[in-house]
Design a protein around this motif. Structure first.
Motif, PDB file in Angstrom:
ATOM      1  N   UNK A 294       0.832  -1.218   0.000  1.00 41.44           N
ATOM      2  CA  UNK A 294       0.000   0.000   0.000  1.00 41.44           C
ATOM      3  C   UNK A 294       0.858   1.256   0.000  1.00 41.44           C
ATOM      4  N   UNK A 295       2.007   1.204   0.675  1.00 43.34           N
ATOM      5  CA  UNK A 295       2.892   2.370   0.684  1.00 43.34           C
ATOM      6  C   UNK A 295       3.444   2.641  -0.708  1.00 43.34           C
ATOM      7  N   UNK A 296       3.884   1.598  -1.396  1.00 43.59           N
ATOM      8  CA  UNK A 296       4.423   1.765  -2.751  1.00 43.59           C
ATOM      9  C   UNK A 296       3.312   2.169  -3.721  1.00 43.59           C
ATOM     10  N   UNK A 297       2.165   1.492  -3.656  1.00 45.39           N
ATOM     11  CA  UNK A 297       1.073   1.775  -4.585  1.00 45.39           C
ATOM     12  C   UNK A 297       0.482   3.166  -4.371  1.00 45.39           C
ATOM     13  N   UNK A 298       0.562   3.691  -3.151  1.00 45.81           N
ATOM     14  CA  UNK A 298      -0.031   5.004  -2.875  1.00 45.81           C
ATOM     15  C   UNK A 298       0.687   6.135  -3.596  1.00 45.81           C
ATOM     16  N   UNK A 299       1.906   5.890  -4.063  1.00 46.26           N
ATOM     17  CA  UNK A 299       2.583   6.910  -4.883  1.00 46.26           C
ATOM     18  C   UNK A 299       1.717   7.228  -6.099  1.00 46.26           C
ATOM     19  N   UNK A 300       1.157   6.184  -6.701  1.00 52.63           N
ATOM     20  CA  UNK A 300       0.312   6.364  -7.884  1.00 52.63           C
ATOM     21  C   UNK A 300      -1.069   6.875  -7.502  1.00 52.63           C
ATOM     22  N   UNK A 301      -1.698   6.226  -6.504  1.00 53.16           N
ATOM     23  CA  UNK A 301      -3.081   6.583  -6.172  1.00 53.16           C
ATOM     24  C   UNK A 301      -3.190   7.992  -5.597  1.00 53.16           C
ATOM     25  N   UNK A 302      -2.234   8.400  -4.765  1.00 55.55           N
ATOM     26  CA  UNK A 302      -2.280   9.758  -4.220  1.00 55.55           C
ATOM     27  C   UNK A 302      -2.021  10.795  -5.308  1.00 55.55           C
ATOM     28  N   UNK A 303      -1.143  10.485  -6.241  1.00 50.97           N
ATOM     29  CA  UNK A 303      -0.899  11.391  -7.359  1.00 50.97           C
ATOM     30  C   UNK A 303      -2.168  11.575  -8.194  1.00 50.97           C
ATOM     31  N   UNK A 304      -2.866  10.449  -8.466  1.00 51.57           N
ATOM     32  CA  UNK A 304      -4.122  10.535  -9.222  1.00 51.57           C
ATOM     33  C   UNK A 304      -5.167  11.332  -8.451  1.00 51.57           C
TER      34      UNK A 304
END
Length: 312
Positions: A294-304
């Motif tokens: 979730x920490x790694x994936x949140x780079x993308x989701x928070x940017x979106x």
């Protein structure tokens, strides 16, 4: 898009720095833990105290915010419980930690720096209000459920009181409560104390992000990956969507506070979920996987998210 880059990239670059230092052996033994002790016992409590000492908003505003945020968390927790029971056939204690992993956001470490960069001081107030109820709500609930499921014979009330007592000794909770009392009494902050708090508060975000990155070296992707990925999807996608619906259409929370609530809900799973799993030796590997992915994936989701709902 440039605003998103300016907000997200520095935050995760600091996390990457911490990970690189720990991975490369540049930190002495116990170095990451020492930084974490400073952050969680002094720097973040000072930041939260300073925010709360400036005064609380009217209860109506804060009540709507908390109802929207924790209403969404409760729905996700129950969804994880149902999926764990029907889809994955796991035990009650595991389902409780699964629910916490799906609902417990890393607001104190990643959220505060992101909110400060995106929304400034005005955004910190709703973020701190969310933090004030975060651990007492989720850790207490999950502890009682795990204790009941593992049959330790402690009794729900006794466990709740013991857990709540430990939370009241938590430096982050103490910082929030002390700030609320200070601001409620109407005491001003003298100049030297203000500068001291400013120095500590300024150190909190970068040091916390660095310590988080260093701690991620200890996490590995293991266990039931399909189940862990589903929890990550609940955490990063379903929870912020639910919080947005409740804040914008049910409780009529003001736009800035809605944005902060949704951003907080979209943060990765906090390490407290893993620590509680480790304490009871329940759901440990999957919880570690959820925190890391979730920490790694949140780079993308928070940017979106920040692209769709750009900061002012």
């Amino acid at each position: 898009m440039s605003a998103v880059v300016e907000i997200v990239v520095p935050v995760f670059a600091l996390i990457l720095c911490g990970w690189g230092f720990a991975r490369g052996g540049l930190l002495p033994p116990g170095g990451a833990r020492a930084v974490g002790v400073f952050v969680f016992n002094l720097a973040i409590p000072a930041l939260l105290f300073r925010a709360m000492a400036r005064g609380l908003p009217p209860f109506g505003e804060s009540g709507g915010l908390l109802a929207a945020y924790y209403g969404g968390v409760a729905l996700i927790y129950l969804t994880a419980e149902l999926l764990g029971r029907r889809l994955f056939r796991i035990g009650a204690a595991e389902r409780a930690v699964m629910g916490m992993s799906a609902g417990f956001s890393n607001v104190a470490v990643i959220g505060l720096p992101l909110v400060a960069l995106a929304y400034g001081h005005d955004g910190l107030i709703p973020a701190v209000l969310i933090i004030a109820c975060h651990s007492p709500t989720l850790i207490t609930t999950t502890t009682i459920l795990v204790e009941a499921a593992t049959g330790r014979g402690e009794g729900g009330l006794r466990v709740a009181l013991a857990t709540f007592g430990s939370l009241l000794r938590n430096p982050i909770v103490v910082g929030v409560l002390a700030g609320i009392v200070w601001g409620g009494v109407g005491l001003g902050i003298p100049g030297p104390l203000q500068r001291f708090l400013d120095l500590l508060a300024g150190a909190a975000p970068p040091a916390a992000l660095f310590a988080l990155g260093a701690s991620l070296v200890e996490f590995r992707i293991r266990g039931a990956l399909r189940e862990s990925l589903l929890v990550v999807a609940l955490k990063l996608v379903a929870l912020p969507l639910l919080v947005w619906i409740l804040a914008a259409f049910v409780f009529d929370v003001r736009p800035l506070w809605t944005a902060v609530a949704v951003l907080s809900a979209a943060l990765p799973t906090g390490a407290n979920a893993f620590l509680l799993a480790q304490r009871y030796d329940v759901y440990v590997q999957r919880s570690a996987t959820i925190v890391l992915v979730s920490t790694v994936a949140s780079i993308v989701t928070l940017s979106l998210l920040l692209t769709l709902v750009p900061p002012p």
